[in-house]
Enzyme design. Structure first.
Site, PDB file in Angstrom:
ATOM      1  N   PRO A   9      20.984  -7.977 -17.877  1.00 55.82           N
ATOM      2  CA  PRO A   9      21.286  -9.394 -17.687  1.00 55.82           C
ATOM      3  C   PRO A   9      22.413  -9.672 -16.698  1.00 55.82           C
ATOM      4  CG  PRO A   9      21.059  -8.908 -20.017  1.00 55.82           C
ATOM      5  CD  PRO A   9      20.948  -7.599 -19.293  1.00 55.82           C
ATOM      6  N   ASN A  10      22.161 -10.655 -15.877  1.00 55.34           N
ATOM      7  CA  ASN A  10      23.124 -11.214 -14.916  1.00 55.34           C
ATOM      8  C   ASN A  10      23.412 -10.320 -13.712  1.00 55.34           C
ATOM      9  OD1 ASN A  10      23.639 -13.685 -16.390  1.00 55.34           O
ATOM     10  ND2 ASN A  10      24.601 -12.364 -17.916  1.00 55.34           N
ATOM     11  N   ARG A  17      28.230 -13.452  -8.446  1.00 53.60           N
ATOM     12  CA  ARG A  17      28.823 -13.523  -9.779  1.00 53.60           C
ATOM     13  C   ARG A  17      30.211 -12.896  -9.781  1.00 53.60           C
ATOM     14  NH1 ARG A  17      27.130  -9.264 -14.508  1.00 53.60           N
ATOM     15  NH2 ARG A  17      28.279 -10.291 -16.163  1.00 53.60           N
ATOM     16  N   TYR A  22      32.984  -7.956  -9.611  1.00 52.31           N
ATOM     17  CA  TYR A  22      31.773  -7.187  -9.307  1.00 52.31           C
ATOM     18  C   TYR A  22      31.528  -6.994  -7.807  1.00 52.31           C
ATOM     19  CZ  TYR A  22      30.844  -8.076 -14.240  1.00 52.31           C
ATOM     20  OH  TYR A  22      30.941  -8.123 -15.612  1.00 52.31           O
ATOM     21  N   ASN A  71      22.301   0.244 -16.112  1.00 51.01           N
ATOM     22  CA  ASN A  71      23.410  -0.676 -16.375  1.00 51.01           C
ATOM     23  C   ASN A  71      22.811  -1.839 -17.163  1.00 51.01           C
ATOM     24  OD1 ASN A  71      25.484  -2.487 -16.478  1.00 51.01           O
ATOM     25  ND2 ASN A  71      25.994  -2.402 -14.301  1.00 51.01           N
ATOM     26  N   ALA A  74      25.773  -6.768 -20.518  1.00 48.24           N
ATOM     27  CA  ALA A  74      26.331  -7.090 -21.840  1.00 48.24           C
ATOM     28  C   ALA A  74      25.512  -6.499 -22.985  1.00 48.24           C
ATOM     29  CB  ALA A  74      26.434  -8.604 -21.987  1.00 48.24           C
ATOM     30  N   HIS A  77      26.799  -3.588 -25.058  1.00 51.14           N
ATOM     31  CA  HIS A  77      27.763  -3.791 -26.146  1.00 51.14           C
ATOM     32  C   HIS A  77      27.111  -4.319 -27.425  1.00 51.14           C
ATOM     33  CE1 HIS A  77      30.245  -3.388 -22.657  1.00 51.14           C
ATOM     34  NE2 HIS A  77      29.955  -4.585 -22.191  1.00 51.14           N
ATOM     35  N   ASP A  84      18.092   2.751 -29.575  1.00 48.91           N
ATOM     36  CA  ASP A  84      16.967   3.463 -30.209  1.00 48.91           C
ATOM     37  C   ASP A  84      15.962   3.935 -29.163  1.00 48.91           C
ATOM     38  OD1 ASP A  84      17.967   3.214 -32.759  1.00 48.91           O
ATOM     39  OD2 ASP A  84      16.640   1.574 -33.367  1.00 48.91           O
ATOM     40  N   GLU A  95      24.516   6.112 -17.714  1.00 50.28           N
ATOM     41  CA  GLU A  95      24.953   4.720 -17.895  1.00 50.28           C
ATOM     42  C   GLU A  95      26.004   4.404 -16.829  1.00 50.28           C
ATOM     43  OE1 GLU A  95      26.861   4.039 -21.664  1.00 50.28           O
ATOM     44  OE2 GLU A  95      26.974   1.872 -21.379  1.00 50.28           O
ATOM     45  N   HIS A  97      28.641   1.298 -15.360  1.00 47.06           N
ATOM     46  CA  HIS A  97      29.256  -0.033 -15.375  1.00 47.06           C
ATOM     47  C   HIS A  97      30.059  -0.181 -14.086  1.00 47.06           C
ATOM     48  CE1 HIS A  97      27.971  -1.011 -19.365  1.00 47.06           C
ATOM     49  NE2 HIS A  97      28.325   0.205 -19.738  1.00 47.06           N
ATOM     50  N   ILE A  98      29.833  -1.274 -13.398  1.00 48.52           N
ATOM     51  CA  ILE A  98      30.498  -1.515 -12.117  1.00 48.52           C
ATOM     52  C   ILE A  98      32.000  -1.706 -12.327  1.00 48.52           C
ATOM     53  CG2 ILE A  98      30.654  -3.165 -10.197  1.00 48.52           C
ATOM     54  CD1 ILE A  98      27.606  -3.777 -10.878  1.00 48.52           C
ATOM     55  N   SER A  99      32.316  -2.506 -13.327  1.00 54.16           N
ATOM     56  CA  SER A  99      33.732  -2.793 -13.598  1.00 54.16           C
ATOM     57  C   SER A  99      34.287  -1.768 -14.594  1.00 54.16           C
ATOM     58  CB  SER A  99      33.860  -4.205 -14.192  1.00 54.16           C
ATOM     59  OG  SER A  99      33.201  -4.281 -15.449  1.00 54.16           O
ATOM     60  N   ARG A 104      39.100  -4.390 -19.609  1.00 52.83           N
ATOM     61  CA  ARG A 104      38.701  -5.789 -19.819  1.00 52.83           C
ATOM     62  C   ARG A 104      38.755  -6.118 -21.322  1.00 52.83           C
ATOM     63  NH1 ARG A 104      33.351  -6.881 -16.634  1.00 52.83           N
ATOM     64  NH2 ARG A 104      34.024  -9.031 -17.015  1.00 52.83           N
ATOM     65  N   ARG A 108      34.150  -5.274 -24.717  1.00 57.47           N
ATOM     66  CA  ARG A 108      33.455  -4.462 -23.710  1.00 57.47           C
ATOM     67  C   ARG A 108      33.787  -2.976 -23.838  1.00 57.47           C
ATOM     68  NH1 ARG A 108      31.510  -8.463 -20.122  1.00 57.47           N
ATOM     69  NH2 ARG A 108      32.878 -10.251 -20.096  1.00 57.47           N
TER      70      ARG A 108
HETATM   71  C1  DQA Z   1      28.925  -4.586 -16.698  1.00 56.57           C
HETATM   72  C2  DQA Z   1      30.030  -4.771 -17.730  1.00 56.57           C
HETATM   73  C3  DQA Z   1      29.531  -5.596 -18.901  1.00 56.57           C
HETATM   74  O1  DQA Z   1      30.572  -5.776 -19.851  1.00 56.57           O
HETATM   75  C4  DQA Z   1      29.104  -6.967 -18.413  1.00 56.57           C
HETATM   76  O2  DQA Z   1      28.587  -7.718 -19.479  1.00 56.57           O
HETATM   77  C5  DQA Z   1      28.130  -6.883 -17.290  1.00 56.57           C
HETATM   78  C6  DQA Z   1      28.365  -5.918 -16.231  1.00 56.57           C
HETATM   79  C7  DQA Z   1      29.450  -3.836 -15.450  1.00 56.57           C
HETATM   80  O3  DQA Z   1      28.612  -3.367 -14.698  1.00 56.57           O
HETATM   81  O4  DQA Z   1      30.647  -3.757 -15.235  1.00 56.57           O
HETATM   82  O5  DQA Z   1      27.216  -7.688 -17.190  1.00 56.57           O
HETATM   83  O6  DQA Z   1      27.892  -3.809 -17.256  1.00 56.57           O
END
Ligand code: DQA
Length: 140
Positions: A9-10, A17, A22, A71, A74, A77, A84, A95, A97-99, A104, A108
């Site tokens: 998502p997102n 964004r 990011y 990735n 959210a 989390h 599963d 896995e 995560h960009i940030s 944070r 997270r």
């Molecule tokens: C994220 C970190 C997540 O907490 C956040 O909800 C994202 C992006 C990251 O790539 O840093 O949507 O996965």
């Protein structure tokens, strides 16, 4: 070698964004660079804002791809269902995560997915995807 990047998502909004977190680059542009950095690797890409679609894609690719870069945004989390699925599939999953999620909000700091993944890359920006692919290429 066949790898798929799955973004949750997102992450379709990368570049627009919260650029301070990011970055300013869209994933489509970054993907072009990634594909030219690894000309011998088939790099498929899937993004969805829907948990079930991500699960379907993991199930479809998780038994015959050489690796998955995930990735889940959210959903990392919150999603026991994706965790599963990761237990069920056989492909190696990294896995990303960009940030730096640990710098944070506290919600997270926990990922249901991390214990099910071969490795985790956090906080290195979009470069994390490149490092994840590199690690899949080097995997024995
Ligand atoms: C994220 C970190 C997540 O907490 C956040 O909800 C994202 C992006 C990251 O790539 O840093 O949507 O996965």
């Amino acid at each position: 070698m066949k790898i798929i990047i799955i973004n949750g998502p997102n992450l379709n909004l990368l570049g627009q964004r919260e650029p301070g977190i990011y970055g300013k680059e869209s994933f489509d542009k970054y993907l072009l660079k990634l594909r030219s950095a690894f000309p011998d690797v088939i790099i498929d890409y899937f993004q969805s804002n829907h948990e079930g679609d991500i699960i379907d894609k993991l199930q479809q690719t998780g038994f015959d791809y050489d690796g998955i870069v995930l990735n889940a945004g959210a959903l990392s989390h919150t999603s026991i269902a994706i965790a599963d699925t990761l237990s069920a599939i056989t492909a190696r999953v990294i896995e990303v995560h960009i940030s730096n999620v640990f710098a944070r909000e506290e919600f997270r700091h926990h990922s249901y997915l991390s214990p099910k993944c071969f490795g985790v890359i956090v906080g290195l920006g979009l470069k994390g995807y490149k490092l994840a692919i590199q690690s899949l290429i080097w995997a024995d």
